[in-house]
Design a protein around this motif. Structure first.
Motif, PDB file in Angstrom:
ATOM      1  N   VAL A 173      -1.741  -3.097   7.633  1.00 27.18           N
ATOM      2  CA  VAL A 173      -1.328  -2.648   6.305  1.00 27.18           C
ATOM      3  C   VAL A 173       0.180  -2.874   6.183  1.00 27.18           C
ATOM      4  CG1 VAL A 173      -1.170  -0.649   4.783  1.00 27.18           C
ATOM      5  CG2 VAL A 173      -3.184  -0.940   6.267  1.00 27.18           C
ATOM      6  N   ASN A 174       0.596  -3.426   5.056  1.00 31.30           N
ATOM      7  CA  ASN A 174       2.020  -3.732   4.811  1.00 31.30           C
ATOM      8  C   ASN A 174       2.664  -4.482   5.983  1.00 31.30           C
ATOM      9  OD1 ASN A 174       1.666  -2.375   2.408  1.00 31.30           O
ATOM     10  ND2 ASN A 174       2.700  -0.508   3.069  1.00 31.30           N
ATOM     11  N   TYR A 230       3.591  -3.378  11.362  1.00 29.99           N
ATOM     12  CA  TYR A 230       2.588  -3.068  10.343  1.00 29.99           C
ATOM     13  C   TYR A 230       2.157  -1.617  10.495  1.00 29.99           C
ATOM     14  CZ  TYR A 230      -0.818  -3.743  14.157  1.00 29.99           C
ATOM     15  OH  TYR A 230      -1.513  -3.658  15.348  1.00 29.99           O
ATOM     16  N   VAL A 273       0.866  -1.171   0.000  1.00 31.67           N
ATOM     17  CA  VAL A 273       0.000   0.000   0.000  1.00 31.67           C
ATOM     18  C   VAL A 273       0.909   1.229   0.000  1.00 31.67           C
ATOM     19  CG1 VAL A 273      -1.689   1.298   1.364  1.00 31.67           C
ATOM     20  CG2 VAL A 273      -1.859  -1.208   1.191  1.00 31.67           C
ATOM     21  N   LYS A 322      -3.208  -6.208  -2.835  1.00 31.79           N
ATOM     22  CA  LYS A 322      -2.559  -5.208  -1.982  1.00 31.79           C
ATOM     23  C   LYS A 322      -2.238  -5.855  -0.645  1.00 31.79           C
ATOM     24  CE  LYS A 322      -2.927  -1.224  -4.254  1.00 31.79           C
ATOM     25  NZ  LYS A 322      -1.888  -0.197  -4.358  1.00 31.79           N
ATOM     26  N   LEU A 351      -8.994   2.977   1.156  1.00 25.91           N
ATOM     27  CA  LEU A 351      -8.360   1.970   2.011  1.00 25.91           C
ATOM     28  C   LEU A 351      -9.312   1.567   3.142  1.00 25.91           C
ATOM     29  CD1 LEU A 351      -5.719   0.374   2.345  1.00 25.91           C
ATOM     30  CD2 LEU A 351      -4.918   2.190   3.885  1.00 25.91           C
ATOM     31  N   LEU A 406      -4.564   1.716   9.349  1.00 21.96           N
ATOM     32  CA  LEU A 406      -5.199   2.341   8.180  1.00 21.96           C
ATOM     33  C   LEU A 406      -4.806   3.810   8.060  1.00 21.96           C
ATOM     34  CD1 LEU A 406      -8.813   0.864   8.410  1.00 21.96           C
ATOM     35  CD2 LEU A 406      -7.059   0.329   6.704  1.00 21.96           C
ATOM     36  N   VAL A 450      -2.755  -5.958   2.584  1.00 24.67           N
ATOM     37  CA  VAL A 450      -3.648  -5.641   3.704  1.00 24.67           C
ATOM     38  C   VAL A 450      -4.219  -6.951   4.223  1.00 24.67           C
ATOM     39  CG1 VAL A 450      -5.708  -4.386   4.464  1.00 24.67           C
ATOM     40  CG2 VAL A 450      -4.302  -3.446   2.618  1.00 24.67           C
TER      41      VAL A 450
END
Ligand code: ZN
Length: 160
Positions: free
Chosen positions: A85-86, A123, A22, A60, A32, A126, A62
């Motif tokens: 995320v990531n 991580y 992302v 992606k 997102l 959002l 997530v």
């Protein structure tokens, strides 16, 4: 009301891809947030304890982790669903444990998979805030299963 989306099934090419990170510009965005909401609604509707974006055809990085006690893992902690995320697994314990896994993308199979018992993890939320944490047991298993999805790997490839 969040949209419940179809779940990609074993054999579909989206599940073989390495998902893209992302981007900075996507953090804290409406798109997102909507992606996470659709993932969450779809996971709940299928009684999952985790889901990865490629499973709803979005390549992606997530994932959602939503451990709760269940017949197979009666001691699993009840936790608020975490959107990651990531996610990056920074360290895995040498100690591995066998545990039964299933997958929304492989609904007809379950199997014993060896996973690190404890992982150190980084991580983004959002909103783009960096979190570092250590997870152990069932939540650590879910993260490893979901991060595998981001790298195009299904749990059935880790059996035997
Ligand atoms: Zn899965």
């Amino acid at each position: 009301m969040s949209t419940i989306l179809p779940v990609a099934q074993r054999g579909e090419s989206i599940l073989r891809l390495t998902a893209a990170k992302v981007a900075q510009t996507e953090l804290n965005s409406e798109w997102l947030k909507q992606l996470a909401e659709a993932m969450y609604a779809t996971m709940l509707e299928r009684n999952g304890v985790g889901i990865a974006a490629p499973q709803i055809y979005v390549s992606k990085r997530v994932i959602i982790v939503a451990s709760r006690p269940n017949p197979r893992y009666p001691d699993a902690p009840e936790m608020d669903a975490l959107v990651m995320v990531n996610p990056e697994i920074l360290e895995k314990s040498e100690l591995t444990v066998l545990g039964e896994e299933g997958c929304l993308s492989v609904p007809d199979e379950r199997g014993q998979v060896a996973r690190a018992q404890t992982i150190q993890l980084r991580y983004l939320t959002l909103e783009g805030v960096t979190v570092e944490t250590t997870l152990t047991g069932f939540p650590a298993r879910i993260v490893q299963h979901e991060v595998d999805h981001l790298d195009g790997v299904l749990f059935i490839e880790r059996i035997g």
